[in-house]
Design an enzyme around this catalytic site. Sequence first.
Site, mmCIF file in Angstrom:
data_model
loop_
_atom_site.group_PDB
_atom_site.id
_atom_site.type_symbol
_atom_site.label_atom_id
_atom_site.label_comp_id
_atom_site.label_asym_id
_atom_site.label_seq_id
_atom_site.Cartn_x
_atom_site.Cartn_y
_atom_site.Cartn_z
ATOM 1 C CD GLU A 41 -2.930 -1.335 2.201
ATOM 2 O OE1 GLU A 41 -2.800 -0.623 3.227
ATOM 3 O OE2 GLU A 41 -3.886 -2.113 2.024
ATOM 4 C CB CYS A 50 -3.584 -6.439 -5.784
ATOM 5 S SG CYS A 50 -5.079 -5.470 -5.552
ATOM 6 C CD GLU A 52 -4.764 -10.873 -6.117
ATOM 7 O OE1 GLU A 52 -4.205 -9.905 -5.585
ATOM 8 O OE2 GLU A 52 -5.921 -11.220 -5.852
ATOM 9 C CB CYS A 86 -6.091 -8.812 -9.469
ATOM 10 S SG CYS A 86 -4.959 -7.721 -8.590
HETATM 11 N N1 THU Z 1 -6.017 -6.810 -2.072
HETATM 12 C C1 THU Z 1 -5.156 -7.660 -2.703
HETATM 13 O O1 THU Z 1 -3.931 -7.541 -2.565
HETATM 14 N N2 THU Z 1 -5.674 -8.654 -3.445
HETATM 15 C C2 THU Z 1 -7.006 -8.926 -3.561
HETATM 16 O O2 THU Z 1 -7.362 -9.885 -4.220
HETATM 17 C C3 THU Z 1 -7.993 -8.075 -2.879
HETATM 18 C C4 THU Z 1 -7.452 -6.873 -2.224
HETATM 19 C C5 THU Z 1 -5.449 -5.765 -1.216
HETATM 20 C C6 THU Z 1 -5.445 -4.380 -1.788
HETATM 21 C C7 THU Z 1 -5.373 -3.540 -0.533
HETATM 22 O O3 THU Z 1 -4.016 -3.392 -0.151
HETATM 23 C C8 THU Z 1 -6.083 -4.382 0.511
HETATM 24 O O4 THU Z 1 -6.173 -5.694 -0.013
HETATM 25 C C9 THU Z 1 -7.467 -3.879 0.872
HETATM 26 O O5 THU Z 1 -8.227 -3.695 -0.284
#
Ligand code: THU
Length: 130
Positions: A41, A50, A52, A86
């Site tokens: 983040e 994310c 992925e 993603c």
């Molecule tokens: N997030 C992911 O990394 N992958 C997902 O499949 C869903 C959401 C993360 C993004 C963000 O840092 C946190 O989860 C909250 O949305």
Amino acid sequence: MPLLDAARDVRENAYAPYSRFKVGAAVRAASGRVFAGCNVENAAYPEGTCAEAGAIAAMVAAGETVLTEVCVIADSPEPVPPCGGCRQKLAEFGGPDVPVTLATIGGVVAKTTIGALLPGSFSAAHMEKT
Ligand code: THU
């Protein structure tokens, strides 16, 4: 399951001070090698990435562009489905039949495929001239 273990391990390194929601992902490439990524983040919220995306970036950086299996894990009551962006990223490197395992730290596991997550996806084929 080695892919699930890789996703669970990398999740520990997630940088999620804003959402406090750590996610780990792992992909198996065509060679069999496993690549992992976590969410990263940013204080400028839209700049966050994310899990992925991190796993895919690691795979491509290693010279591979085909994935054969995906795993995502988070500490949630139910398995977390990949976000829309993603899903498109996964579809770039994996066919519709590629298995996707969505898991929770508590042991809930859901199985799906890239095609089920993103039916009718836009692909390079749509840009071909007829
Ligand atoms: N997030 C992911 O990394 N992958 C997902 O499949 C869903 C959401 C993360 C993004 C963000 O840092 C946190 O989860 C909250 O949305």
